[in-house]
Design a protein around this motif. Structure first.
Motif, short mmCIF file in Angstrom:
data_model
loop_
_atom_site.label_atom_id
_atom_site.label_comp_id
_atom_site.label_asym_id
_atom_site.label_seq_id
_atom_site.Cartn_x
_atom_site.Cartn_y
_atom_site.Cartn_z
N THR A 281 1.64 -2.90 11.40
CA THR A 281 1.21 -1.62 11.94
C THR A 281 1.03 -1.67 13.45
O THR A 281 1.32 -0.68 14.15
CB THR A 281 -0.11 -1.18 11.29
OG1 THR A 281 0.06 -1.15 9.87
CG2 THR A 281 -0.52 0.20 11.77
N THR B 275 -2.84 9.17 8.65
CA THR B 275 -1.89 8.63 7.68
C THR B 275 -2.23 7.22 7.21
O THR B 275 -1.83 6.82 6.13
CB THR B 275 -0.46 8.65 8.29
OG1 THR B 275 0.47 8.19 7.33
CG2 THR B 275 -0.36 7.77 9.52
N LEU B 276 -3.00 6.47 8.01
CA LEU B 276 -3.36 5.10 7.68
C LEU B 276 -4.87 4.94 7.67
O LEU B 276 -5.59 5.59 8.44
CB LEU B 276 -2.75 4.11 8.68
CG LEU B 276 -1.22 4.08 8.78
CD1 LEU B 276 -0.79 3.16 9.91
CD2 LEU B 276 -0.60 3.64 7.46
N ARG C 275 2.29 -3.79 4.24
CA ARG C 275 1.55 -2.53 4.37
C ARG C 275 2.51 -1.39 4.65
O ARG C 275 3.49 -1.54 5.39
CB ARG C 275 0.54 -2.65 5.50
CG ARG C 275 -0.41 -1.46 5.59
CD ARG C 275 -1.39 -1.60 6.75
NE ARG C 275 -2.36 -0.50 6.74
CZ ARG C 275 -3.26 -0.31 7.70
NH1 ARG C 275 -3.33 -1.15 8.74
NH2 ARG C 275 -4.10 0.71 7.62
N ASP C 276 2.25 -0.25 4.06
CA ASP C 276 3.13 0.91 4.20
C ASP C 276 3.12 1.42 5.64
O ASP C 276 2.20 1.15 6.42
CB ASP C 276 2.69 2.01 3.25
CG ASP C 276 3.79 3.02 2.96
OD1 ASP C 276 4.92 2.84 3.46
OD2 ASP C 276 3.51 3.99 2.22
N SER D 235 -6.90 -1.99 6.85
CA SER D 235 -5.87 -2.08 5.82
C SER D 235 -6.50 -2.27 4.45
O SER D 235 -7.35 -3.17 4.26
CB SER D 235 -4.94 -3.25 6.11
OG SER D 235 -4.06 -3.47 5.01
N THR E 247 0.85 -1.19 0.00
CA THR E 247 0.00 0.00 0.00
C THR E 247 0.89 1.24 0.00
O THR E 247 2.10 1.15 0.21
CB THR E 247 -0.91 0.06 1.25
OG1 THR E 247 -0.11 0.36 2.41
CG2 THR E 247 -1.65 -1.25 1.47
N SER F 201 0.79 4.78 2.12
CA SER F 201 0.11 5.49 3.20
C SER F 201 -0.13 6.94 2.81
O SER F 201 0.47 7.46 1.87
CB SER F 201 0.94 5.42 4.49
OG SER F 201 2.26 5.88 4.28
N GLY F 202 -1.02 7.61 3.55
CA GLY F 202 -1.41 8.97 3.21
C GLY F 202 -0.49 10.00 3.81
O GLY F 202 0.21 9.76 4.79
N GLU G 255 -5.47 9.53 1.39
CA GLU G 255 -5.97 8.20 1.71
C GLU G 255 -4.92 7.12 1.42
O GLU G 255 -4.28 7.12 0.38
CB GLU G 255 -7.23 7.91 0.89
CG GLU G 255 -8.40 8.84 1.19
CD GLU G 255 -8.93 8.65 2.60
OE1 GLU G 255 -8.81 7.53 3.14
OE2 GLU G 255 -9.47 9.63 3.16
N GLU G 256 -4.76 6.21 2.38
CA GLU G 256 -3.94 5.03 2.12
C GLU G 256 -4.66 4.17 1.08
O GLU G 256 -5.88 3.99 1.14
CB GLU G 256 -3.75 4.23 3.41
CG GLU G 256 -2.88 3.01 3.23
CD GLU G 256 -2.80 2.14 4.47
OE1 GLU G 256 -1.97 1.21 4.48
OE2 GLU G 256 -3.59 2.37 5.42
N HIS G 257 -3.91 3.63 0.12
CA HIS G 257 -4.54 2.87 -0.95
C HIS G 257 -3.57 1.87 -1.55
O HIS G 257 -2.36 1.91 -1.29
CB HIS G 257 -5.05 3.81 -2.04
CG HIS G 257 -3.94 4.55 -2.76
ND1 HIS G 257 -3.18 5.53 -2.16
CD2 HIS G 257 -3.46 4.42 -4.03
CE1 HIS G 257 -2.29 5.99 -3.02
NE2 HIS G 257 -2.44 5.33 -4.15
#
Length: 704
Positions: free
Chosen positions: A639, A614-615, A586-587, A619, A552, A554-555, A561-563
């Protein structure tokens, strides 16, 4: 001494040497305007003013004329005397300011910036600050760094390099003139004009392809000095009426004052945009060429005593204004000064500049007045610079000794567990309050050191790779992607080493492992796309067993938005076609503040980030349509070892988690290996497993 041989000198046509030009007070006035523009635009607007370009043009104008007249008059350039005069004029004041910056850094700046400031000061003292800053500017790991109080020395470094190059160029031109039977001035003009043309063409190209590097690149700025040289060698041939000269002077002065308004940050710099201030200054110089300026001319205005006096202090004012601004912003925690604050910065800069001229420059002048040998002037300059270099060296050594002591402390897992603190609630409850590791002064440098050779910088498109662990292993894992993939290296390496894997690293800053079009700061990023193509070629040849990469993004303030980018999923399918497993992690969070600087300024518990800023709450990897995910892909989410339900923490288990806003420190990343190992082995069912786990190999206390 650079000179012609007697035979060559005899063959040079003896055209009368141009007489030494009478002192032009309007040039001092032009310096005053240039330094005021630099200071005002830096302090209140943070934009390009064109003042530095004027300084470069004036340097080329004055030095070229002086050197050519010396060669015409004497058949030689007394390089020792020339250099000695420059050293005596430039080194003492510059060294005093650099020493003050070291003191200011110790008093006002966070520890995390000390090593960078020391390196900047050393580069400035040795007149290669432009190349030093260019290297840092193109390093993606430095993108969150605050401006250095030494940053303005880049232009002085370019001038210093010019002072070494130009006597050699003029001497070579004179040698060719002797061989061809031409005049020195004609040959010099040809040489200088050639440098101008080549440098200007290069400046246009490098500014278009890599503007950050171009800003500090001496080759991209040399044309501005050469333009001044061309003018110095042709100005006597320019004949204008009094009205035209008056118009040229006012046009140049108005254009120069408006340069920052018109150009601002809208045009890539230097490139063709820097023609604005240089041509404006050229018009002013041409307008005052004959010294007979009318009462209402711009050159007469520039010749007024206050401006001439200020122009005499332009060098020291330039030296002081930037560190005064940087320290003010640090102390007040502001991004830009208020009107009152800016006036205070300007006032402090004026006082410091005049005091430096009065105390330092005048003292050096008095000491060397009766000693005419160049060696005395050289010694006077060196006497100021050496203590600055020694002070920086000693300070660095002190920091290194402290780092070594703290590195030894980090082996105590009961005091410095890092992420492993999550394995024992009792340890977490009773963890002693200790200084964080790694030391904030060296965290960034130490973190990137081991993988620097595996990472492609922003302007590089070729793939750079390194191998770690068991190089003869039948099982290969490739770590690939951006800096947010790279900072998992210190977590992966201990696992790979413990279980006998080969670990290959291929990363590039700001560049995702994705076939999608890539952008950097909103602009196309072709180097990233070329790098991605090269990585795929490497992977098709290597056929690794597994790839470890981001799952992903993160924002942050730009991307809220995290995507999961579509290109990530496409890469997973491409790896499936190669028969390669994928571990998509996951970032990590992105902080709004520089974590190492926060730790230096306040208590560690204050260095946190709201998790939902930020997240995503859930997820995005869990929300992917299962039909989109190929069978070769497994997800990791660490996380919960970085954040609780509400906050992500900048310090965990007495470890500094991030050395900047969003990159792990090497010690914390390494501590994550203990908690990540079982999850990673579950995600790689085909990976060979050693006899022991890391927790056993590192002698983690039994209570874990």
């Amino acid at each position: 001494m650079l000179s012609l041989s007697p035979d060559h000198a005899a063959r040079v046509p003896r055209t009368p040497a141009a007489p030494a030009r009478a002192r032009r007070p309007d040039i001092e006035g032009l310096r005053a305007v240039a330094v005021l523009l630099v200071a005002v635009y830096h302090i209140w607007f943070g934009k390009v003013s064109g003042g530095v370009d004027v300084f470069l043009l004036l340097t080329g104008f004055l030095i070229t004329g002086s050197l050519v007249r010396a060669m015409e008059r004497d058949g030689r350039i007394a390089f020792g005397a020339f250099l000695a005069r420059l050293v005596k004029r430039l080194f003492p004041a510059g060294a005093v300011v650099l020493a003050a910056i070291l003191v200011g850094a110790y008093l006002f700046l966070p520890r995390s910036r000390w090593t960078d400031i020391i390196a900047d000061v050393q580069a400035a003292a040795l007149y290669h600050a432009n190349w030093h800053l260019a290297g840092n500017a193109v390093d993606y790991m430095a993108r969150d760094s605050a401006s250095s109080p030494v940053q303005h020395f880049w232009s002085l470094a370019i001038q210093g390099q010019f002072y070494l190059l130009w006597p050699v160029l003029i001497t070579i031109a004179a040698l060719l003139a002797a061989r061809l039977g031409q005049g020195v001035r004609t040959a010099a003009l040809t040489a200088v004009a050639t440098v101008f043309a080549v440098s200007f063409g290069y400046s246009l190209w490098i500014t278009a392809t890599d503007p950050v590097w171009a800003y500090f690149d001496g080759g991209a700025r040399l044309w501005e000095l050469a333009l001044g040289g061309v003018l110095a060698l042709t100005i006597d041939r320019i004949r204008l009426s009094r009205r035209l000269r008056a118009a040229a002077g006012w046009l140049g002065l108005v254009a120069l004052v408006l340069c920052g308004v018109v150009i601002g940050d809208t045009l890539p710099y230097p490139g063709y945009a820097s023609l604005w201030p240089t041509l404006a200054a050229l018009l002013i110089l041409v307008a005052g060429a004959d010294g007979e300026n009318s009462r209402l001319s711009a050159n007469r205005l520039l010749s007024r005593r206050p401006l001439v006096w200020l122009g005499g202090h332009a060098y020291t004012l330039f030296l002081w204004h930037w560190p005064a601004l940087m320290f003010y912003l640090e102390v007040t925690d502001r991004v830009r000064p208020s009107l009152t604050g800016g006036l205070m910065v300007l006032g402090v800069s004026f006082v410091a500049a005049f005091a430096t001229s009065w105390v330092v420059d005048d003292s050096v002048e008095r000491l060397t007045r009766s000693r005419t040998a160049p060696s005395w002037s050289l010694a006077a300059g060196v006497l100021f610079v050496v203590p600055v270099l020694v002070a920086g060296l000693l300070w660095n050594q002190s920091i290194e000794r402290g780092r070594q002591v703290e590195t030894e402390l980090s082996s105590d897992l009961l005091s410095y567990p890092g992420a492993a603190v999550h394995l024992d609630p009792e340890l977490a409850a009773g963890l002693p309050a200790l200084p964080v590791l790694p030391d904030t002064t060296t965290a960034a440098r130490d973190t990137v050191a081991q993988t620097n050779d595996c990472n492609a910088l922003r302007a590089q498109s070729e793939v750079r790779s390194c191998e770690f662990g068991n190089l003869e292993s039948d099982y290969t894992v490739v770590l690939v992607g951006s800096s947010h993939a790279r900072h998992w290296f210190h977590s992966l390496y201990p696992v790979a080493e413990q279980h006998g894997w080969r670990l290959v690293v291929m990363t590039k800053g700001n560049c995702q492992f994705s076939p999608e079009p890539q952008f950097l700061s909103g602009n196309p990023f072709p180097e990233c796309e070329e790098w991605n193509a090269g990585v795929m070629e490497e992977l098709m040849e290597l056929r690794p067993d597994a790839v470890f990469t981001l799952g992903t993004l993160s924002g942050d303030e730009k991307r809220k938005e995290e995507h999961v980018p579509d290109g990530f999923v496409e890469r997973w399918h491409q790896m499936d076609e190669l028969g390669t497993d994928v571990v998509a992690i996951r970032d990590t969070p992105r902080f709004e503040q520089h974590v190492a600087e926060c730790v230096d300024r306040t208590e560690a518990r204050n260095c946190v980030q709201q998790r939902d800023r930020t997240l995503a709450e859930t997820s995005p990897l869990e929300e992917l349509d299962p039909g989109r995910v190929p069978d070769n892909t497994r997800f990791l989410d660490m996380t919960d070892y970085l954040c609780d339900d509400e906050l992500c923490h900048g310090v965990i288990g007495n470890h500094l988690v991030y050395y900047d806003t969003d990159h792990f420190s090497h010690t914390f990343s390494k501590s994550l290996a203990l908690v990540m190992e079982p999850h990673l082995l579950d995600a790689l069912p085909g990976a060979p497993v050693g006899e022991r786990y890391l927790a056993e190999a590192t002698r983690v206390p039994a209570s874990y």
